[in-house]
Design an enzyme around this catalytic site. Sequence first.
Site, PDB file in Angstrom:
ATOM      1  N   ASP A  19      28.770 114.808  31.794  1.00  0.00           N
ATOM      2  CA  ASP A  19      29.660 114.859  32.958  1.00  0.00           C
ATOM      3  C   ASP A  19      31.023 115.456  32.575  1.00  0.00           C
ATOM      4  O   ASP A  19      31.453 115.367  31.425  1.00  0.00           O
ATOM      5  CB  ASP A  19      29.833 113.426  33.492  1.00  0.00           C
ATOM      6  CG  ASP A  19      30.351 113.420  34.920  1.00  0.00           C
ATOM      7  OD1 ASP A  19      30.400 114.496  35.549  1.00  0.00           O
ATOM      8  OD2 ASP A  19      30.714 112.335  35.410  1.00  0.00           O
ATOM      9  N   GLY A  20      31.678 116.035  33.570  1.00  0.00           N
ATOM     10  CA  GLY A  20      33.056 116.510  33.377  1.00  0.00           C
ATOM     11  C   GLY A  20      33.198 118.012  33.249  1.00  0.00           C
ATOM     12  O   GLY A  20      34.305 118.504  32.991  1.00  0.00           O
ATOM     13  N   ARG A  23      35.760 119.239  35.914  1.00  0.00           N
ATOM     14  CA  ARG A  23      37.155 118.897  35.602  1.00  0.00           C
ATOM     15  C   ARG A  23      37.674 119.672  34.384  1.00  0.00           C
ATOM     16  O   ARG A  23      38.828 120.067  34.330  1.00  0.00           O
ATOM     17  CB  ARG A  23      37.285 117.379  35.381  1.00  0.00           C
ATOM     18  CG  ARG A  23      37.394 116.615  36.692  1.00  0.00           C
ATOM     19  CD  ARG A  23      37.123 115.163  36.508  1.00  0.00           C
ATOM     20  NE  ARG A  23      35.693 114.914  36.367  1.00  0.00           N
ATOM     21  CZ  ARG A  23      35.161 113.772  35.969  1.00  0.00           C
ATOM     22  NH1 ARG A  23      35.951 112.756  35.641  1.00  0.00           N
ATOM     23  NH2 ARG A  23      33.871 113.620  35.886  1.00  0.00           N
ATOM     24  N   ARG A  32      34.297 126.336  38.540  1.00  0.00           N
ATOM     25  CA  ARG A  32      33.437 125.254  38.040  1.00  0.00           C
ATOM     26  C   ARG A  32      32.293 125.775  37.169  1.00  0.00           C
ATOM     27  O   ARG A  32      31.913 125.150  36.182  1.00  0.00           O
ATOM     28  CB  ARG A  32      32.868 124.452  39.216  1.00  0.00           C
ATOM     29  CG  ARG A  32      33.917 123.656  39.970  1.00  0.00           C
ATOM     30  CD  ARG A  32      33.287 122.923  41.151  1.00  0.00           C
ATOM     31  NE  ARG A  32      32.226 122.031  40.721  1.00  0.00           N
ATOM     32  CZ  ARG A  32      32.426 120.798  40.239  1.00  0.00           C
ATOM     33  NH1 ARG A  32      33.640 120.324  40.152  1.00  0.00           N
ATOM     34  NH2 ARG A  32      31.410 120.064  39.877  1.00  0.00           N
ATOM     35  N   SER A  64      20.546 116.667  38.979  1.00  0.00           N
ATOM     36  CA  SER A  64      19.930 115.525  39.671  1.00  0.00           C
ATOM     37  C   SER A  64      19.418 115.952  41.042  1.00  0.00           C
ATOM     38  O   SER A  64      19.829 116.998  41.570  1.00  0.00           O
ATOM     39  CB  SER A  64      20.959 114.400  39.833  1.00  0.00           C
ATOM     40  OG  SER A  64      21.876 114.740  40.858  1.00  0.00           O
ATOM     41  N   THR A  65      18.563 115.112  41.621  1.00  0.00           N
ATOM     42  CA  THR A  65      18.051 115.414  42.965  1.00  0.00           C
ATOM     43  C   THR A  65      19.214 115.443  43.968  1.00  0.00           C
ATOM     44  O   THR A  65      19.139 116.111  44.984  1.00  0.00           O
ATOM     45  CB  THR A  65      16.999 114.370  43.393  1.00  0.00           C
ATOM     46  OG1 THR A  65      17.450 113.080  42.993  1.00  0.00           O
ATOM     47  CG2 THR A  65      15.661 114.631  42.740  1.00  0.00           C
ATOM     48  N   ASN A  67      22.193 116.659  43.222  1.00  0.00           N
ATOM     49  CA  ASN A  67      23.016 117.853  42.982  1.00  0.00           C
ATOM     50  C   ASN A  67      22.695 119.016  43.926  1.00  0.00           C
ATOM     51  O   ASN A  67      23.481 119.949  44.066  1.00  0.00           O
ATOM     52  CB  ASN A  67      22.896 118.341  41.525  1.00  0.00           C
ATOM     53  CG  ASN A  67      23.596 117.457  40.524  1.00  0.00           C
ATOM     54  OD1 ASN A  67      23.226 117.394  39.349  1.00  0.00           O
ATOM     55  ND2 ASN A  67      24.642 116.748  40.960  1.00  0.00           N
ATOM     56  N   ARG A 183      27.685 108.639  28.234  1.00  0.00           N
ATOM     57  CA  ARG A 183      28.196 109.329  29.411  1.00  0.00           C
ATOM     58  C   ARG A 183      29.580 109.862  29.081  1.00  0.00           C
ATOM     59  O   ARG A 183      30.458 109.110  28.652  1.00  0.00           O
ATOM     60  CB  ARG A 183      28.271 108.402  30.620  1.00  0.00           C
ATOM     61  CG  ARG A 183      28.815 109.161  31.834  1.00  0.00           C
ATOM     62  CD  ARG A 183      28.622 108.457  33.147  1.00  0.00           C
ATOM     63  NE  ARG A 183      28.931 109.410  34.217  1.00  0.00           N
ATOM     64  CZ  ARG A 183      28.402 109.404  35.413  1.00  0.00           C
ATOM     65  NH1 ARG A 183      27.515 108.498  35.728  1.00  0.00           N
ATOM     66  NH2 ARG A 183      28.741 110.291  36.325  1.00  0.00           N
TER      67      ARG A 183
END
Length: 247
Positions: A19-20, A23, A32, A64-65, A67, A183
């Site tokens: 994740d991230g 950002r 992104r 993921s589903t 996303n 994570r």
Amino acid sequence: MSLAPTLTRIPYHLAIIMDGNGRWAKARGLPRLAGHRAGTENLRRTLKACVRHGIKILTIYAFSTENWGRPAEEVRGLMSILEQVIERELKELHEQGVRIRHVGRVEGISPRLLKKIEKAVELTKHNDTIILNVAFNYGGRQEIIDAVKRILQEAVPPDQVDDALLGQYLYTAGQPDPDLIVRTSGEMRVSNFLIWQGAYAELYVTPTYWPDFDESELQKALDHYAARERRFGLTAEQMKRLAGQGK
Ligand code: FPP
């Protein structure tokens, strides 16, 4: 349940919620997708580091589903990153002995990308240095629903349904559960990732964004894991006895 791999100080099966990326990109004034590309580069470094540490399974949460609901441009970008990665890296991954497995639903993936995924899975199926489970079009609840549907379709008698049997119907059938789930980027959530398999996994959350999660960050996560006492619902004494029996 065999506890042999899970009692070692190095996780046998490491799973990562990467994740991230967004950002990371935003902090640099980049789009992104630049974050996802940097995240992809980091994945290749992390995979090599995992091999050096003797980790035998790495499961990554790639898409993921949920996303699919992101802006169309980002979804298209992520699909094309995966295609490019397979085209560019497959030969080298194969030479390194990486076995690629897809963990997730097939429905919804474009036929062109699916063909590439299937090719990667087929080509690498006898490799045994490390398994790279790519959780793509993956959702933990959907995985359990798919398993239950197949159990019902096959008319398995209810008294035969236990956790071992259900495990055989999951996308990860035949593989031990993750020992450690990392994570990045600080969120304290599992976000529908390996919700069945992760029941006893140790969790490690770092504020570091995924593209910056380098080898020293991985080492910190592994050090935390090595220091944890895992009990699987038993007492410390029972665990010591089991370890002594090599079970
Ligand atoms: C989460 O960051 C990351 C993702 C949803 C995608 C992860 C995908 C890659 C690293 C691409 C590589 C994958 C493969 C299999 C080659 P985020 O976008 O949610 O970040 P944010 O929370 O900062 O917005």
